[in-house]
Design a protein around this motif. Structure first.
Motif, PDB file in Angstrom:
ATOM      1  N   ALA A 178       1.395  12.011  -9.784  1.00  0.00           N
ATOM      2  CA  ALA A 178       0.703  13.300  -9.687  1.00  0.00           C
ATOM      3  C   ALA A 178       1.710  14.457  -9.729  1.00  0.00           C
ATOM      4  N   GLU A 179       2.838  14.292  -9.018  1.00  0.00           N
ATOM      5  CA  GLU A 179       3.880  15.326  -9.009  1.00  0.00           C
ATOM      6  C   GLU A 179       4.478  15.503 -10.401  1.00  0.00           C
TER       7      GLU A 179
ATOM      8  N   ILE B 135       0.841  -1.208   0.000  1.00  0.00           N
ATOM      9  CA  ILE B 135       0.000   0.000   0.000  1.00  0.00           C
ATOM     10  C   ILE B 135       0.873   1.253   0.000  1.00  0.00           C
ATOM     11  N   ASP B 136       1.908   1.270   0.842  1.00  0.00           N
ATOM     12  CA  ASP B 136       2.835   2.415   0.875  1.00  0.00           C
ATOM     13  C   ASP B 136       3.479   2.640  -0.489  1.00  0.00           C
ATOM     14  N   ASN B 137       3.883   1.554  -1.133  1.00  0.00           N
ATOM     15  CA  ASN B 137       4.502   1.627  -2.453  1.00  0.00           C
ATOM     16  C   ASN B 137       3.530   2.191  -3.486  1.00  0.00           C
ATOM     17  N   CYS B 138       2.276   1.719  -3.461  1.00  0.00           N
ATOM     18  CA  CYS B 138       1.256   2.215  -4.395  1.00  0.00           C
ATOM     19  C   CYS B 138       0.977   3.697  -4.180  1.00  0.00           C
ATOM     20  N   VAL B 139       0.869   4.110  -2.928  1.00  0.00           N
ATOM     21  CA  VAL B 139       0.623   5.519  -2.603  1.00  0.00           C
ATOM     22  C   VAL B 139       1.799   6.369  -3.066  1.00  0.00           C
TER      23      VAL B 139
ATOM     24  N   THR C 167       6.247  11.937 -17.969  1.00  0.00           N
ATOM     25  CA  THR C 167       5.342  10.922 -17.420  1.00  0.00           C
ATOM     26  C   THR C 167       5.327   9.623 -18.222  1.00  0.00           C
ATOM     27  N   SER C 168       6.247   9.470 -19.163  1.00  0.00           N
ATOM     28  CA  SER C 168       6.286   8.275 -20.008  1.00  0.00           C
ATOM     29  C   SER C 168       6.492   7.004 -19.185  1.00  0.00           C
ATOM     30  N   ASP C 169       5.817   5.939 -19.598  1.00  0.00           N
ATOM     31  CA  ASP C 169       5.994   4.642 -18.946  1.00  0.00           C
ATOM     32  C   ASP C 169       7.357   4.024 -19.281  1.00  0.00           C
ATOM     33  N   LYS C 170       8.050   4.584 -20.265  1.00  0.00           N
ATOM     34  CA  LYS C 170       9.356   4.053 -20.678  1.00  0.00           C
ATOM     35  C   LYS C 170      10.465   4.441 -19.713  1.00  0.00           C
ATOM     36  N   ARG C 171      10.192   5.401 -18.856  1.00  0.00           N
ATOM     37  CA  ARG C 171      11.206   5.848 -17.893  1.00  0.00           C
ATOM     38  C   ARG C 171      10.554   6.001 -16.535  1.00  0.00           C
TER      39      ARG C 171
END
Length: 196
Positions: free
Chosen positions: A37-38, A26-30, A62-66
């Motif tokens: 968001a940042e 949960i901590d990791n997901c948050v 915000t790319s998923d590649k990085r």
């Protein structure tokens, strides 16, 4: 009875372990959601100035590649006499290190500066700056002015930074070292996959 205690203790230990794992998850997901968001807020403020490659012109924070590994304010020391040191936001991604100027509510990746503000993680080396308590240095083999069409020899570029504390300097040294090792490992795996 006392005969049941070892079993109860084992069950309790397992339950505590499961709860600890769940809390860690949960901590990791948050943390990841807060980071997303940042980065989205940073993306809304992000601007590229000057001539650069298409990849960097379209750089997506915000790319998923990085993934963003670390970010903080640092001081970049000028390599030229008479030039002022500058406060920057230093972003360490899994593939690039970005030197962003925080000006007029914008995060500016400025290629008009004398030093390239985008450094490939796989081509840099980080070292402690023994001349300054809060200092660390990046040596990059990827930096070149974007208007240079041909390169006969790439000269390393030296970046000298100061962190805000000794702990922060140590964090930068550790994380950049880890990122460069991981980038080398990823590149070796990609090469092996392409050849195999």
């Amino acid at each position: 009875t006392h005969a049941g205690l070892p079993s109860d203790h084992s069950s309790l230990s397992e339950a505590i372990s499961v709860v600890e794992d769940a809390l860690h998850y949960i901590d990791n997901c948050v943390s990841q959601e807060n980071q997303r968001a940042e980065l989205q807020m940073c993306k809304n403020r992000f601007e590229v100035k000057g001539r650069c490659s298409r990849e960097l012109k379209r750089f997506d924070l915000t790319s998923d590649k990085r993934r963003l590994i670390h970010r903080d304010q640092v001081t970049l020391h000028s390599n030229k006499a008479g030039n002022k040191d500058s406060k920057l936001q230093l972003f360490l991604f899994s593939d690039y290190i970005l030197l962003l100027k925080d000006k007029d509510n914008k995060l500016i990746l400025n290629f008009d500066d004398t030093q390239c503000p985008a450094i490939k993680v796989k081509s840099c080396l980080v070292k402690n700056d023994s001349l300054e308590k809060l200092g660390f240095m990046l040596i990059s083999n990827s930096g070149r002015k974007p208007d240079q069409e041909s390169i006969t020899k790439i000269r390393p570029t030296l970046y000298r930074f100061s962190a805000n504390s000794v702990e922060e300097k140590d964090t930068w040294l550790r994380l950049i070292t880890e990122a460069t090792k991981l980038a080398d490992t990823d590149e070796d795996a990609d090469t092996a996959a392409a050849n195999g």
